[in-house]
Write an enzyme that holds these catalytic residues in place. Structure first.
Site, PDB file in Angstrom:
ATOM      1  CG  ASN A 170      -2.304   0.297   0.788  1.00  0.00           C
ATOM      2  OD1 ASN A 170      -2.542   1.597   0.185  1.00  0.00           O
ATOM      3  ND2 ASN A 170      -3.501  -0.067   1.028  1.00  0.00           N
ATOM      4  NE  ARG A 171      -2.145   5.059  -3.453  1.00  0.00           N
ATOM      5  CZ  ARG A 171      -2.928   4.082  -3.930  1.00  0.00           C
ATOM      6  NH1 ARG A 171      -3.372   3.159  -2.977  1.00  0.00           N
ATOM      7  NH2 ARG A 171      -3.234   3.888  -5.092  1.00  0.00           N
ATOM      8  CG  HIS A 206       1.791  -2.042  -3.738  1.00  0.00           C
ATOM      9  ND1 HIS A 206       1.184  -2.389  -2.774  1.00  0.00           N
ATOM     10  CD2 HIS A 206       0.584  -2.175  -4.707  1.00  0.00           C
ATOM     11  CE1 HIS A 206      -0.129  -2.332  -2.902  1.00  0.00           C
ATOM     12  NE2 HIS A 206      -0.383  -2.152  -4.147  1.00  0.00           N
ATOM     13  CG  HIS A 224      -1.833  -6.626  -5.443  1.00  0.00           C
ATOM     14  ND1 HIS A 224      -2.636  -6.390  -6.742  1.00  0.00           N
ATOM     15  CD2 HIS A 224      -2.048  -5.317  -4.851  1.00  0.00           C
ATOM     16  CE1 HIS A 224      -3.176  -5.120  -6.860  1.00  0.00           C
ATOM     17  NE2 HIS A 224      -2.617  -4.529  -5.568  1.00  0.00           N
ATOM     18  CG  ASP A 272      -7.501   1.677  -4.082  1.00  0.00           C
ATOM     19  OD1 ASP A 272      -7.109   0.728  -3.374  1.00  0.00           O
ATOM     20  OD2 ASP A 272      -6.633   2.326  -4.753  1.00  0.00           O
ATOM     21  CD  GLU A 283      -4.204  -5.335  -2.210  1.00  0.00           C
ATOM     22  OE1 GLU A 283      -3.105  -5.045  -2.034  1.00  0.00           O
ATOM     23  OE2 GLU A 283      -5.184  -4.499  -2.804  1.00  0.00           O
TER      24      GLU A 283
END
Length: 379
Positions: A103-104, A129, A203, A277, A343
């Site tokens: 993720n971010r 990622h 993922h 998302d 995820e």
């Protein structure tokens, strides 16, 4: 389900009395080479009831995950490619092992013990990622392959100090195990030489009707046992709020068709994500053993996917950036809504959010995340 179909489903998912205990098998084979000549292998795990998983050593990638529907027809339920070259030349995180940090991370920066670390920016102003050259781009070594009641393959990777800007050298293992219940367990283990942050997951993008099916996955029923989620800003970074799902399109505490909220432009969060998302904060929290994080069902095929995890969050993604430029398995053209990702993980941007469960890992206190994709048929 009529009696005949019920009987077929029951036969598929029941281990016959007296069957050999060593019913699950692991098959290792060559899967091609990279442009620099590095060999890539694949290991296929299969059980006695028609469920199989094929994993590439490139990215420790779940290339296929197959299982029967209520009529006994086998289909591959994860999006991806038929060949190694496409995973290399057209990466889209299909089924890969994500790390060091899934993720971010906002601005690609975080501070640990008073020192700030800068990561590569591969998602506009964020690191996503692992920063573009993460664990999904590495060729993992195969440590062991085993048959038995549970078929298993262990992949290993050494991530050096400073890899993609992260502190500490890591020794990482990913273990895929398949048993006769249709449960594919994925265990992530990592040990570090210095304090660092780690957040690993898979993922895979699922379509339980079969990848490439014309109706996509938006008619699937989703259940997520979470009373809150982490809303994001326009850059898809969590604001720090844990917002109740009640009364919103993010309420999946009871089974709901995904498409019902997907195009609700009145919700700013859906506009930010161009669909779903978002990370859900699981009611179970961080647990010692895997517990239910999500349940996905395709009413037409009868296939059910249960996702279990030890982690406190799960990212729900509706393939919003699949835009028709990706040609997947059997030449299928992947577009938005053709699959969804579920995820399990720590929360996005946790290294910068003091109110979130910490992603810090220290020497002598290894990281471990165990998740399960359990494929079955509704009855």
């Amino acid at each position: 389900m009529d009696k005949a179909k019920f009987a077929v489903a029951a036969a598929i998912w029941t281990v016959v009395a007296g069957q050999s205990a060593a019913a699950a098998e692991a098959k290792r084979e060559a899967a091609g080479t990279l442009k620099d000549g590095t060999a890539v292998e694949a290991v296929t795990l299969s059980n006695a009831n028609g469920v199989s998983a094929r994993i590439l050593s490139y990215g420790a990638t779940l290339q296929s995950f197959k299982g029967p529907d209520k009529s006994g027809k086998i289909a591959d339920v994860v999006l991806g490619y038929d060949d190694l070259t496409s995973y290399v030349d057209h990466p889209n995180y299909f089924g890969v092992t994500v790390g060091r940090y899934a993720n971010r991370i906002a601005g690609g920066k975080f501070t640990l013990n008073g020192k700030t670390y800068q990561l590569p920016l591969n998602d506009k102003t964020n690191s996503l990622h692992g920063g573009g050259q993460g664990f999904d781009k590495k060729v993992w070594r195969i440590v062991s392959v085993d048959n038995g009641p549970t078929a298993r393959v262990v992949f290993g990777l050494t991530s050096p100090e400073g890899d993609s800007g992260y502190p500490g050298a890591l020794e990482v293992k990913v273990t895929y195990s398949l048993d006769d219940t249709g449960a594919l367990q994925i265990a992530y283990d990592a040990a570090t030489t210095k304090p660092t942050v780690i957040n690993m997951t898979n993922h895979a993008i699922f379509n339980l009707a079969g990848e490439g099916s014309p109706m996509g996955a938006m008619g699937h029923l989703l259940t997520v046992p979470a009373t809150a989620y982490t809303p994001v800003n326009a850059a898809l970074i969590p604001t720090g709020e844990l917002r109740p799902v009640s009364g919103s399109v993010f309420d999946f505490r009871k089974p709901r068709i995904i498409a019902e909220g997907l195009r609700d432009g009145t919700d700013q969060q859906i506009r930010y994500g161009q669909g779903y998302d978002h990370n859900f904060t699981l009611d179970k929290g961080l647990t010692a053993k895997p517990e239910l994080a999500a349940r996905l069902e395709d009413p037409a095929s009868g296939r059910v996917l249960e996702v279990l995890s030890t982690e406190p969050g799960i990212q729900f993604y509706t393939g919003n950036f699949l835009d028709g430029t990706y040609y997947g398995k059997a030449g299928h053209l992947y577009r938005m809504g053709d699959g969804i990702a579920l995820e399990p993980q720590k929360f996005p941007d946790a290294p910068n959010q003091s109110g979130f469960v910490s992603a810090r890992v220290d020497p002598g206190k290894p990281y471990r995340h165990v998740m399960i994709y359990r494929l079955s048929v509704s009855q």
